[in-house]
Write a protein that holds these residues in place. Sequence first.
Motif, PDB file in Angstrom:
ATOM      1  N   LEU A 135       0.849  -1.191   0.000  1.00 26.92           N
ATOM      2  CA  LEU A 135       0.000   0.000   0.000  1.00 26.92           C
ATOM      3  C   LEU A 135       0.883   1.238   0.000  1.00 26.92           C
ATOM      4  N   LEU A 136       0.521   2.210  -0.833  1.00 25.93           N
ATOM      5  CA  LEU A 136       1.263   3.461  -0.947  1.00 25.93           C
ATOM      6  C   LEU A 136       0.355   4.634  -0.632  1.00 25.93           C
ATOM      7  N   PRO A 137       0.926   5.765  -0.197  1.00 22.13           N
ATOM      8  CA  PRO A 137       0.103   6.969  -0.073  1.00 22.13           C
ATOM      9  C   PRO A 137      -0.380   7.382  -1.462  1.00 22.13           C
ATOM     10  N   GLY A 138      -1.434   8.175  -1.520  1.00 24.14           N
ATOM     11  CA  GLY A 138      -1.941   8.646  -2.807  1.00 24.14           C
ATOM     12  C   GLY A 138      -0.878   9.424  -3.560  1.00 24.14           C
ATOM     13  N   LEU A 139      -0.837   9.239  -4.863  1.00 26.34           N
ATOM     14  CA  LEU A 139       0.128   9.940  -5.700  1.00 26.34           C
ATOM     15  C   LEU A 139      -0.397  11.324  -6.068  1.00 26.34           C
ATOM     16  N   ILE A 140       0.514  12.227  -6.401  1.00 27.92           N
ATOM     17  CA  ILE A 140       0.166  13.586  -6.797  1.00 27.92           C
ATOM     18  C   ILE A 140       0.600  13.787  -8.244  1.00 27.92           C
ATOM     19  N   ASP A 141      -0.338  14.166  -9.100  1.00 26.80           N
ATOM     20  CA  ASP A 141      -0.036  14.473 -10.497  1.00 26.80           C
ATOM     21  C   ASP A 141       0.079  15.988 -10.604  1.00 26.80           C
ATOM     22  N   LEU A 142       1.304  16.470 -10.788  1.00 25.57           N
ATOM     23  CA  LEU A 142       1.545  17.921 -10.795  1.00 25.57           C
ATOM     24  C   LEU A 142       1.369  18.572 -12.155  1.00 25.57           C
ATOM     25  N   HIS A 143       1.031  17.797 -13.177  1.00 22.40           N
ATOM     26  CA  HIS A 143       0.864  18.380 -14.515  1.00 22.40           C
ATOM     27  C   HIS A 143      -0.196  17.590 -15.276  1.00 22.40           C
ATOM     28  N   ALA A 144      -1.454  17.877 -14.969  1.00 21.28           N
ATOM     29  CA  ALA A 144      -2.559  17.169 -15.616  1.00 21.28           C
ATOM     30  C   ALA A 144      -3.336  18.108 -16.518  1.00 21.28           C
ATOM     31  N   HIS A 145      -3.729  17.608 -17.677  1.00 22.40           N
ATOM     32  CA  HIS A 145      -4.604  18.331 -18.601  1.00 22.40           C
ATOM     33  C   HIS A 145      -5.923  17.560 -18.649  1.00 22.40           C
ATOM     34  N   LEU A 146      -6.817  17.855 -17.732  1.00 23.63           N
ATOM     35  CA  LEU A 146      -8.066  17.094 -17.645  1.00 23.63           C
ATOM     36  C   LEU A 146      -9.037  17.448 -18.756  1.00 23.63           C
ATOM     37  N   GLY A 147      -9.137  18.698 -19.070  1.00 27.82           N
ATOM     38  CA  GLY A 147     -10.070  19.142 -20.094  1.00 27.82           C
ATOM     39  C   GLY A 147      -9.316  19.652 -21.300  1.00 27.82           C
ATOM     40  N   HIS A 148      -9.447  18.942 -22.400  1.00 24.93           N
ATOM     41  CA  HIS A 148      -8.804  19.391 -23.635  1.00 24.93           C
ATOM     42  C   HIS A 148      -9.599  18.856 -24.810  1.00 24.93           C
ATOM     43  N   TRP A 149      -9.518  19.555 -25.909  1.00 23.64           N
ATOM     44  CA  TRP A 149     -10.327  19.190 -27.082  1.00 23.64           C
ATOM     45  C   TRP A 149      -9.712  18.039 -27.869  1.00 23.64           C
ATOM     46  N   GLY A 150      -8.520  17.630 -27.569  1.00 25.62           N
ATOM     47  CA  GLY A 150      -7.870  16.558 -28.313  1.00 25.62           C
ATOM     48  C   GLY A 150      -8.161  15.175 -27.759  1.00 25.62           C
ATOM     49  N   CYS A 151      -9.317  14.981 -27.146  1.00 28.41           N
ATOM     50  CA  CYS A 151      -9.643  13.699 -26.522  1.00 28.41           C
ATOM     51  C   CYS A 151      -9.932  12.627 -27.569  1.00 28.41           C
ATOM     52  N   SER A 152      -9.906  11.399 -27.130  1.00 25.08           N
ATOM     53  CA  SER A 152     -10.195  10.276 -28.010  1.00 25.08           C
ATOM     54  C   SER A 152     -11.135   9.329 -27.279  1.00 25.08           C
ATOM     55  N   PRO A 153     -12.196   8.848 -27.873  1.00 27.26           N
ATOM     56  CA  PRO A 153     -12.637   9.187 -29.233  1.00 27.26           C
ATOM     57  C   PRO A 153     -13.182  10.605 -29.267  1.00 27.26           C
ATOM     58  N   LYS A 154     -12.980  11.260 -30.376  1.00 25.48           N
ATOM     59  CA  LYS A 154     -13.420  12.650 -30.521  1.00 25.48           C
ATOM     60  C   LYS A 154     -14.925  12.693 -30.785  1.00 25.48           C
ATOM     61  N   PRO A 155     -15.671  13.427 -29.950  1.00 24.95           N
ATOM     62  CA  PRO A 155     -17.108  13.550 -30.177  1.00 24.95           C
ATOM     63  C   PRO A 155     -17.410  14.265 -31.493  1.00 24.95           C
ATOM     64  N   ALA A 156     -18.577  14.000 -32.037  1.00 22.39           N
ATOM     65  CA  ALA A 156     -19.004  14.664 -33.262  1.00 22.39           C
ATOM     66  C   ALA A 156     -19.061  16.171 -33.036  1.00 22.39           C
ATOM     67  N   ALA A 157     -18.795  16.933 -34.077  1.00 20.12           N
ATOM     68  CA  ALA A 157     -18.774  18.390 -33.984  1.00 20.12           C
ATOM     69  C   ALA A 157     -20.092  18.946 -33.444  1.00 20.12           C
ATOM     70  N   SER A 158     -21.183  18.282 -33.762  1.00 19.97           N
ATOM     71  CA  SER A 158     -22.502  18.783 -33.336  1.00 19.97           C
ATOM     72  C   SER A 158     -22.686  18.740 -31.814  1.00 19.97           C
ATOM     73  N   VAL A 159     -21.911  17.931 -31.110  1.00 21.51           N
ATOM     74  CA  VAL A 159     -22.035  17.846 -29.649  1.00 21.51           C
ATOM     75  C   VAL A 159     -20.768  18.297 -28.922  1.00 21.51           C
ATOM     76  N   MET A 160     -19.806  18.828 -29.665  1.00 20.89           N
ATOM     77  CA  MET A 160     -18.579  19.311 -29.053  1.00 20.89           C
ATOM     78  C   MET A 160     -18.819  20.730 -28.563  1.00 20.89           C
ATOM     79  N   ASN A 161     -19.200  20.841 -27.287  1.00 19.43           N
ATOM     80  CA  ASN A 161     -19.535  22.126 -26.690  1.00 19.43           C
ATOM     81  C   ASN A 161     -19.061  22.147 -25.243  1.00 19.43           C
ATOM     82  N   ASP A 162     -19.408  23.191 -24.516  1.00 21.34           N
ATOM     83  CA  ASP A 162     -18.958  23.310 -23.129  1.00 21.34           C
ATOM     84  C   ASP A 162     -19.458  22.168 -22.252  1.00 21.34           C
ATOM     85  N   TYR A 163     -20.659  21.672 -22.535  1.00 23.32           N
ATOM     86  CA  TYR A 163     -21.207  20.562 -21.751  1.00 23.32           C
ATOM     87  C   TYR A 163     -20.362  19.301 -21.961  1.00 23.32           C
ATOM     88  N   MET A 164     -20.020  19.016 -23.214  1.00 17.28           N
ATOM     89  CA  MET A 164     -19.194  17.841 -23.513  1.00 17.28           C
ATOM     90  C   MET A 164     -17.828  17.985 -22.843  1.00 17.28           C
TER      91      MET A 164
END
Length: 140
Positions: free
Chosen positions: A56-85
């Motif tokens: 068992l280890l203590p929780g790890l810390i990620d000091l450089h995360a990009h949680l929200g970015h438009w380059g996700c995979s699979p890429k949603p269709a343009a019609s639903v690529m908005n702030d909600y998505m």
Amino acid sequence: MIIAAKKIVTGDGSTVLENSAIYVNKNGEIEKIGTVFELKELYSDEEVTEYPESTLLPGLIDLHAHLGHWGCSPKPAASVMNDYMMAYITQKHAQEAFTRGVTTIREVCSPEGVCQTMKAASEMGFFKIPRMEYCGSGLC
């Protein structure tokens, strides 16, 4: 909850306990470390989960995360690529961090507001994500 393991790394930089256990309280915090026998005496109603060949280890810390970015995979269709998505993508990435042992995230460069809003929603109890600090826009 009592969790027993072959080894427990305490996080102080040098201590590794052999054949020990931790007691996790109702808030999800480690409250006590000892042997299974000691913890079972203190918390007799608690279930013991054993991992006899694990560490068992203590929780790890990620000091450089990009949680929200438009380059996700699979890429949603343009019609639903908005702030909600973007909010759903960001939440998914934050929750997946738990599967890698990450319990704290320093978020970098996600679209303005999405991580702050997600953190607020988590604090309101809508869903669970790692602890998160947002450092704002990138310098590029």
